[in-house]
Design an enzyme around this catalytic site. Structure first.
Site, PDB file in Angstrom:
ATOM      1  N   SER A   8      35.554  41.274  35.344  1.00  0.00           N
ATOM      2  CA  SER A   8      36.862  41.024  34.733  1.00  0.00           C
ATOM      3  C   SER A   8      36.913  39.613  34.158  1.00  0.00           C
ATOM      4  O   SER A   8      36.772  38.624  34.889  1.00  0.00           O
ATOM      5  CB  SER A   8      37.972  41.183  35.765  1.00  0.00           C
ATOM      6  OG  SER A   8      39.157  40.617  35.247  1.00  0.00           O
ATOM      7  N   HIS A  33      35.418  44.073  31.522  1.00  0.00           N
ATOM      8  CA  HIS A  33      36.763  44.523  31.894  1.00  0.00           C
ATOM      9  C   HIS A  33      37.809  43.545  31.337  1.00  0.00           C
ATOM     10  O   HIS A  33      37.760  42.342  31.609  1.00  0.00           O
ATOM     11  CB  HIS A  33      36.854  44.590  33.418  1.00  0.00           C
ATOM     12  CG  HIS A  33      38.111  45.191  33.952  1.00  0.00           C
ATOM     13  ND1 HIS A  33      38.325  46.556  34.018  1.00  0.00           N
ATOM     14  CD2 HIS A  33      39.235  44.623  34.460  1.00  0.00           C
ATOM     15  CE1 HIS A  33      39.523  46.790  34.552  1.00  0.00           C
ATOM     16  NE2 HIS A  33      40.098  45.638  34.827  1.00  0.00           N
ATOM     17  N   ASP A  35      41.723  42.681  31.154  1.00  0.00           N
ATOM     18  CA  ASP A  35      43.020  42.923  31.791  1.00  0.00           C
ATOM     19  C   ASP A  35      44.155  42.524  30.867  1.00  0.00           C
ATOM     20  O   ASP A  35      44.370  41.340  30.607  1.00  0.00           O
ATOM     21  CB  ASP A  35      43.107  42.119  33.095  1.00  0.00           C
ATOM     22  CG  ASP A  35      42.252  42.737  34.194  1.00  0.00           C
ATOM     23  OD1 ASP A  35      42.433  43.932  34.460  1.00  0.00           O
ATOM     24  OD2 ASP A  35      41.415  42.021  34.772  1.00  0.00           O
ATOM     25  N   MET A  68      47.973  46.990  31.751  1.00  0.00           N
ATOM     26  CA  MET A  68      49.044  46.858  32.743  1.00  0.00           C
ATOM     27  C   MET A  68      50.299  46.476  31.980  1.00  0.00           C
ATOM     28  O   MET A  68      50.766  45.332  32.023  1.00  0.00           O
ATOM     29  CB  MET A  68      48.652  45.799  33.786  1.00  0.00           C
ATOM     30  CG  MET A  68      47.562  46.294  34.729  1.00  0.00           C
ATOM     31  SD  MET A  68      46.689  44.955  35.555  1.00  0.00           S
ATOM     32  CE  MET A  68      45.518  44.560  34.273  1.00  0.00           C
ATOM     33  N   GLY A 142      48.224  42.324  38.625  1.00  0.00           N
ATOM     34  CA  GLY A 142      48.926  41.143  38.116  1.00  0.00           C
ATOM     35  C   GLY A 142      48.097  39.881  38.165  1.00  0.00           C
ATOM     36  O   GLY A 142      48.198  39.052  37.278  1.00  0.00           O
ATOM     37  N   PHE A 143      47.266  39.760  39.185  1.00  0.00           N
ATOM     38  CA  PHE A 143      46.531  38.506  39.350  1.00  0.00           C
ATOM     39  C   PHE A 143      45.131  38.758  39.909  1.00  0.00           C
ATOM     40  O   PHE A 143      44.940  39.704  40.677  1.00  0.00           O
ATOM     41  CB  PHE A 143      47.286  37.565  40.299  1.00  0.00           C
ATOM     42  CG  PHE A 143      48.652  37.224  39.790  1.00  0.00           C
ATOM     43  CD1 PHE A 143      48.841  36.161  38.907  1.00  0.00           C
ATOM     44  CD2 PHE A 143      49.750  37.997  40.148  1.00  0.00           C
ATOM     45  CE1 PHE A 143      50.108  35.865  38.407  1.00  0.00           C
ATOM     46  CE2 PHE A 143      51.023  37.707  39.642  1.00  0.00           C
ATOM     47  CZ  PHE A 143      51.202  36.640  38.775  1.00  0.00           C
ATOM     48  N   GLY A 144      44.207  37.889  39.542  1.00  0.00           N
ATOM     49  CA  GLY A 144      42.883  37.911  40.141  1.00  0.00           C
ATOM     50  C   GLY A 144      42.919  37.167  41.469  1.00  0.00           C
ATOM     51  O   GLY A 144      43.916  36.522  41.804  1.00  0.00           O
ATOM     52  N   GLY A 145      41.847  37.290  42.222  1.00  0.00           N
ATOM     53  CA  GLY A 145      41.689  36.499  43.439  1.00  0.00           C
ATOM     54  C   GLY A 145      42.520  36.914  44.635  1.00  0.00           C
ATOM     55  O   GLY A 145      42.682  36.135  45.570  1.00  0.00           O
ATOM     56  N   ASP A 172      39.291  48.310  41.531  1.00  0.00           N
ATOM     57  CA  ASP A 172      39.627  46.999  40.956  1.00  0.00           C
ATOM     58  C   ASP A 172      40.534  46.244  41.920  1.00  0.00           C
ATOM     59  O   ASP A 172      41.594  46.732  42.304  1.00  0.00           O
ATOM     60  CB  ASP A 172      40.345  47.251  39.615  1.00  0.00           C
ATOM     61  CG  ASP A 172      40.677  45.990  38.835  1.00  0.00           C
ATOM     62  OD1 ASP A 172      40.287  44.892  39.265  1.00  0.00           O
ATOM     63  OD2 ASP A 172      41.345  46.125  37.787  1.00  0.00           O
ATOM     64  N   GLY A 173      40.091  45.023  42.296  1.00  0.00           N
ATOM     65  CA  GLY A 173      40.918  44.161  43.132  1.00  0.00           C
ATOM     66  C   GLY A 173      40.224  43.766  44.421  1.00  0.00           C
ATOM     67  O   GLY A 173      39.963  44.611  45.269  1.00  0.00           O
ATOM     68  N   GLY A 174      39.874  42.499  44.527  1.00  0.00           N
ATOM     69  CA  GLY A 174      39.289  41.996  45.767  1.00  0.00           C
ATOM     70  C   GLY A 174      37.885  42.502  46.045  1.00  0.00           C
ATOM     71  O   GLY A 174      37.451  42.565  47.203  1.00  0.00           O
ATOM     72  N   SER A 195      36.933  37.279  40.339  1.00  0.00           N
ATOM     73  CA  SER A 195      36.659  36.002  40.999  1.00  0.00           C
ATOM     74  C   SER A 195      35.298  35.990  41.695  1.00  0.00           C
ATOM     75  O   SER A 195      34.596  34.976  41.664  1.00  0.00           O
ATOM     76  CB  SER A 195      37.778  35.651  41.976  1.00  0.00           C
ATOM     77  OG  SER A 195      38.080  36.742  42.802  1.00  0.00           O
TER      78      SER A 195
HETATM   79  C1  DX5 Z   1      44.335  42.583  38.695  1.00  0.00           C
HETATM   80  C2  DX5 Z   1      43.295  42.924  37.649  1.00  0.00           C
HETATM   81  C3  DX5 Z   1      41.907  42.750  38.107  1.00  0.00           C
HETATM   82  C4  DX5 Z   1      41.539  41.338  38.489  1.00  0.00           C
HETATM   83  C5  DX5 Z   1      40.524  41.435  39.584  1.00  0.00           C
HETATM   84  O1  DX5 Z   1      45.574  42.976  38.261  1.00  0.00           O
HETATM   85  O2  DX5 Z   1      43.444  44.276  37.253  1.00  0.00           O
HETATM   86  O3  DX5 Z   1      40.975  43.273  37.175  1.00  0.00           O
HETATM   87  O4  DX5 Z   1      41.007  40.587  37.455  1.00  0.00           O
HETATM   88  O5  DX5 Z   1      40.268  40.173  40.078  1.00  0.00           O
HETATM   89  P1  DX5 Z   1      39.506  39.939  41.463  1.00  0.00           P
HETATM   90  O6  DX5 Z   1      38.172  40.617  41.350  1.00  0.00           O
HETATM   91  O7  DX5 Z   1      39.426  38.474  41.560  1.00  0.00           O
HETATM   92  O8  DX5 Z   1      40.353  40.577  42.535  1.00  0.00           O
HETATM   93 ZN    ZN Z   2      41.832  45.188  35.971  1.00  0.00          ZN
END
Ligand code: DX5
Ligand code: ZN
Length: 211
Positions: A8, A33, A35, A68, A142-145, A172-174, A195
């Site tokens: 991502s 990817h 977002d 999103m 909404g957010f990475g990490g 997707d996510g974490g 991340s």
């Molecule tokens: C969150 C995004 C993800 C995000 C994942 O809303 O859809 O794609 O970038 O980030 P990490 O891998 O850091 O959780």
């Molecule tokens: Zn995503």
């Protein structure tokens, strides 16, 4: 089928996007990817059609566009024309699901549908033979990490059991080397990671650890 790794770029440096896309490309990424957030469907604003258009010029990797946004159906044509190879929209976005899937497919690209953490996988049953990909969110979009929600990953099992072998099941996510193993054991065959990949000292190794 090998696990499809889709880094991502939300975790990339937007002032050095070309450099950061090449970094993951050289590290063995399968897809990129992207977002897309509108500040309405999720409480964050990221990037849109012009960025996808520019990315298309600098990479041959498939662009995996995760919408999103509210009214995703309005933006399918612009994203497809900009060079998206996969467009994923959210079940919760309130569109006519079948129409939206058909619209994406009319551009000869892959159609994906995604569910947020609180949405049950059963709602996807009518669409599992119509989409190319299901994206299971393991964080609130909404957010990475953010931290991986293990109970969400269990939905992968249900989707795997109720679909045919061709379906791409993406998570997707974490995602990191440990959570990736959990998702794969449930049947995921595509992983998004932001991340974990971009913070790694050795991106190639990080991508390999997910595969
Ligand atoms: C969150 C995004 C993800 C995000 C994942 O809303 O859809 O794609 O970038 O980030 P990490 O891998 O850091 O959780
Ligand atoms: Zn995503």
């Amino acid at each position: 089928m090998d696990t499809i790794i889709s880094p991502s770029i939300l975790s990339a440096d937007f002032a050095n996007l070309e450099r950061d896309v090449k970094k993951v490309q050289d590290g063995g990424a399968d897809w990129i990817h992207v977002d897309v957030m509108d500040g309405h469907f999720v409480p964050n604003i990221t990037i849109g059609v012009p960025v996808v258009k520019s990315l298309k010029k600098i990479t041959n990797l498939p662009l995996d566009v995760h919408l999103m946004i509210e009214n995703p159906d309005k933006y399918i044509e612009p994203f497809a024309n900009a060079g998206a190879d996969i467009i994923t929209f959210h079940y919760e976005s309130g569109v006519n699901i079948e129409k939206t899937i058909d619209c994406i497919k009319s551009f000869d690209i892959k159609a994906g549908i995604s569910i947020k953490p609180k949405t049950k996988p059963e709602v996807l049953l009518p669409y599992l033979d119509k989409v190319d990909m299901v994206l299971v969110m393991t964080v609130e979009p909404g957010f990475g990490g953010q931290e991986f929600m293990a109970d969400c990953a269990e939905k992968i099992k249900f989707i795997k059991e109720n679909s045919n072998a061709n379906l791409i099941i993406q998570v997707d996510g974490g995602i990191n080397d440990k959570t990736a193993q959990i998702c794969k054991s449930y049947g995921a065959n595509s992983l998004v990671a932001g991340s974990y990949i971009y913070k790694a000292n050795d991106i190639k190794k990080a991508i390999e650890s997910l595969k």
